[in-house]
Design an enzyme around this catalytic site. Sequence first.
Site, PDB file in Angstrom:
ATOM      1  N   ILE A  81       0.852  -1.197   0.000  1.00 54.12           N
ATOM      2  CA  ILE A  81       0.000   0.000   0.000  1.00 54.12           C
ATOM      3  C   ILE A  81       0.879   1.235   0.000  1.00 54.12           C
ATOM      4  CG2 ILE A  81      -0.176  -0.018   2.528  1.00 54.12           C
ATOM      5  CD1 ILE A  81      -3.008   1.172   2.219  1.00 54.12           C
ATOM      6  N   THR A 128       0.427   5.768  -0.388  1.00 57.91           N
ATOM      7  CA  THR A 128      -0.183   7.032  -0.772  1.00 57.91           C
ATOM      8  C   THR A 128       0.920   7.887  -1.359  1.00 57.91           C
ATOM      9  OG1 THR A 128      -1.815   6.919   1.017  1.00 57.91           O
ATOM     10  CG2 THR A 128      -1.445   9.071   0.008  1.00 57.91           C
ATOM     11  N   GLY A 185      -5.745  11.029   4.868  1.00 64.85           N
ATOM     12  CA  GLY A 185      -6.486   9.850   5.317  1.00 64.85           C
ATOM     13  C   GLY A 185      -6.692   8.805   4.246  1.00 64.85           C
ATOM     14  N   TYR A 186      -6.036   8.950   3.090  1.00 66.42           N
ATOM     15  CA  TYR A 186      -6.261   8.007   1.996  1.00 66.42           C
ATOM     16  C   TYR A 186      -5.739   6.611   2.320  1.00 66.42           C
ATOM     17  CZ  TYR A 186      -7.395  12.107  -0.868  1.00 66.42           C
ATOM     18  OH  TYR A 186      -7.962  13.255  -1.374  1.00 66.42           O
ATOM     19  N   GLU A 219      -0.109  -8.556   4.436  1.00 67.38           N
ATOM     20  CA  GLU A 219       1.040  -9.447   4.306  1.00 67.38           C
ATOM     21  C   GLU A 219       2.142  -8.966   5.246  1.00 67.38           C
ATOM     22  OE1 GLU A 219       4.214  -9.927   0.758  1.00 67.38           O
ATOM     23  OE2 GLU A 219       2.166 -10.503   0.206  1.00 67.38           O
ATOM     24  N   SER A 233       6.433  -2.690   7.272  1.00 66.52           N
ATOM     25  CA  SER A 233       7.423  -1.647   7.550  1.00 66.52           C
ATOM     26  C   SER A 233       7.000  -0.899   8.806  1.00 66.52           C
ATOM     27  CB  SER A 233       7.518  -0.670   6.380  1.00 66.52           C
ATOM     28  OG  SER A 233       6.297   0.053   6.249  1.00 66.52           O
TER      29      SER A 233
END
Length: 375
Positions: A241, A243, A251-252, A274, A278
């Site tokens: 993931i 941003t 807040g995305y 997964e 980090s």
Amino acid sequence: MDLAPRQLRWVKWREDSYSSASILNIDVDTRRAYVHYINQDKRLDAWVPFSAIGDVVDEGAASPASGAEDRVASPQAAMDAQSVSTEGPDQGVRNVDKVLFGRYEIHTWYRSPYPAELVRHGGVPYLHVCPLCFKYTTDGELLRKHVLACPKRHDLPGKKVYEKGHLSIYEVDGDVEKLYCQNLCLFAKLFLDHKTIYYDVSGFLFYVLVNNNQSGSSTPEYCAYFSKEKVSWDNNNLACIITFPPHQRHGYGRMLISFSYALSRLEDVRGGPERPLSDLGYRGYINYWTGTVAAVLLKTNEDEQTDTTIEEISEATGIREEEVLEAMTQMGLNNWAKKDGAVVVNANDIKSWIRENNIKTDSMIDEDCMIIEEG
């Protein structure tokens, strides 16, 4: 100066301060070395002139500069220095300084494996990336012409699976839109330290967040995305993931995490990210888990008490039981979890903890706005 890759040297840090740093790469022609400052984020790695590099660091030695910050090398730091730059002369060296992405000029953080014939040895100062399809070039004029005719301008990839207000989420199949997803991953790697999927994208779905009403822009803007394995034996609902830097602090990321769990609940699966995560990823998830678990625990009875079980919380949220427990431990509620799984807490304690830690309990996803095809 007898420099060598993986050496641990004293390197000028700020003004008259020195830090122990590992030599990652050496450019004799320009008399520079690319260094990683020990105990600092890799995004601070930089080219420095030979004149900023001091002596080899001896274990336990103090910095050569008076008043320097306490960045003394340790045995672990020496091991870290030996672990870098093991796969070629440019391994670990940031190869793009800035990326021009639509109306944004963004300083990159990490190296991305763009083709060597494009991003030459020593890196390039600018990479131009199409804000619609993520194709890339070092030629600004060439990209300008491409953007005007880009086929993705009026035909966003994938299918829309969520829409509320000016925000939409598109599901993109890596096997169907292979080039788009490969380019998306290469771009994302500029801002991700640990990521291994670049070209083998066929086994993944990508959920891309689009802002259709960005001020000053006539076209939709890609803000963030997460990827997910099509088949995960561990019920992982998210692989990666990010941003993008211009759109952070809106807040995305939390919105996409919420969406990944909404998908899990629709599939009647208790999922999660997964591992390993980090440090930044873990902070994002622990904030989401604690906020979501707190929202369930606030559903109280007449005595302002919540009486539920770990299993019921997991079923209601889609969060795996071990991560529900992780959230409760973070909230200081681990002692409330009895051996049989029962949880009894006082709502006022939860409310106080939420206020003190500024935790959000809303999901940011309106499940009525999800566009999911049956079957």
